[in-house]
Design an enzyme around this catalytic site. Structure first.
Site, PDB file in Angstrom:
ATOM      1  N   SER A 118       0.828  -1.206   0.000  1.00 22.76           N
ATOM      2  CA  SER A 118       0.000   0.000   0.000  1.00 22.76           C
ATOM      3  C   SER A 118       0.860   1.252   0.000  1.00 22.76           C
ATOM      4  O   SER A 118       0.359   2.345  -0.219  1.00 22.76           O
ATOM      5  CB  SER A 118      -0.927  -0.003   1.212  1.00 22.76           C
ATOM      6  N   GLU A 151      -4.827  -0.216  -8.386  1.00 28.53           N
ATOM      7  CA  GLU A 151      -3.854   0.860  -8.631  1.00 28.53           C
ATOM      8  C   GLU A 151      -2.588   0.165  -9.153  1.00 28.53           C
ATOM      9  O   GLU A 151      -1.959  -0.614  -8.438  1.00 28.53           O
ATOM     10  CB  GLU A 151      -3.596   1.603  -7.309  1.00 28.53           C
TER      11      GLU A 151
END
Ligand code: CAA
Length: 297
Positions: A118, A151
């Site tokens: 992340s 993403e």
């Protein structure tokens, strides 16, 4: 691309394995203990059952998905035939660097090595491998079977061909990929974490209570969860570690984590996973109860 290896069978890893297996890929799910793998398969089955109950998946589809998943306790065995590896281990730089060295040594030379990190730099992770052009970020969102976004993060050396392959593959999973460059927090957490931090500061400074802050953002901005509930859902320790990456990476005080967040993590209040955060959680209950520390007297 047929064979996928997923390293780490926690919340993100089992969700990623679930989605690949449901779309017909052969998945090798890798974790260090048989117990963790058994738990992950149980979670995947429970989440597939939700889909069957909602009639978005047939019983045969569920069986086929589970049949597509094999489990391994050794990285070298699990990645041997993989065309793509998705690393989803604990968010710890040293651990990830070691995993990537091992993956690089045992995966096929042409295999793409991706990470679900992340916030850790893709470029840094790629630098410990002999194939930095084939290292890329594939950042799924929790809960993976539900959330549409991937993403896709290009490291400094990631090739165009690898980026295109991962963008196309994400579409085959019925996700919406978005290509971004490798800077601290990428896009998702560069924007999300300051919002969460600001919500915690608003609580810390007494601007409003937990429910009030979350209600403003849920009803005022149409967010499915308020920022404090979302922080509990993500894990307060994870939020703190991402804020530290932003703070260190940009050297800008605007990313300094709120002292209340630091205190809560030090006290072991990590959100849903520890049973307490801004709210308190009881197994089997969906009720949202404000934690004792934040209840108004
Ligand atoms: N697997 C499969 N299906 C699931 C699921 C799972 N793990 N979790 C929930 N679902 C399904 C449910 O079955 C339900 O399906 P239907 O719409 O067909 O009825 C649907 O998702 C909604 O679930 P619920 O009814 O149980 O609960 P809800 O309506 O309160 O929604 C939620 C739950 C989807 C989590 C919603 O609250 C939400 O979208 N929250 C925000 C999530 C978010 O922002 N995630 C990103 C976090 S940031 C991150 O992940 C990255 C990072 O780096 C920190």
């Amino acid at each position: 691309m047929k064979n996928i290896a997923v390293i780490g069978s926690g919340t993100m890893g089992n969700g990623i394995a679930h989605v690949f297996a449901q779309h017909g890929y052969s998945v090798s799910l890798i974790d260090i203990s048989e117990e963790a793998l058994k738990k992950a398969l149980g979670t995947i089955e429970k989440n597939l059952d939700r889909q069957v109950a909602k009639q978005t998946l047939t019983e045969e589809g569920k069986k086929a998905t589970l049949a597509n998943i094999q489990t391994y306790t050794q990285i070298k065995d699990g990645v041997a035939t993989a065309d793509l590896v998705v690393e989803a281990a604990t968010e710890n730089v040293d651990l990830k660097l070691n995993i990537f060295k091992e993956m690089d040594a045992h995966a096929k030379a042409e295999a793409i090595l991706s990470t679900n990190t992340s916030s850790i730099s893709i470029t840094k992770i790629a630098s410990v491998t002999k194939r930095p052009d084939k290292v890329i970020g594939m950042h799924f969102m929790n809960p993976v079977p539900v959330m549409k976004l991937v993403e896709v993060i290009r490291g400094y050396n990631t090739s165009d061909a690898v980026t295109t392959t991962i963008m196309d593959m994400s579409k085959k999973l019925q996700k919406v990929p978005v290509e971004v460059n490798d800077y601290p927090g990428f896009v998702a957490n560069r924007i999300l974490m300051p919002m969460i931090n600001e919500a915690i500061y608003s609580l810390y400074e007494g601007v409003a209570g937990v429910e009030e802050i979350d209600t403003v953002m849920k009803l005022g901005m149409a967010h499915p969860m308020g920022p404090l509930q979302l922080a509990d859902f993500i894990g307060l320790d994870v939020c703190l570690s991402i804020l530290r990456v932003l703070h260190d990476g940009f050297g800008n005080s605007k990313y300094a984590p709120c002292p209340l967040l630091v205190n809560m993590v030090q006290a072991g209040h990590k959100g849903v996973k520890s049973g307490n955060g801004f709210y308190q959680y009881t197994a089997g209950s969906k009720d949202l109860v404000v934690a004792t520390q934040f209840k108004k007297v």
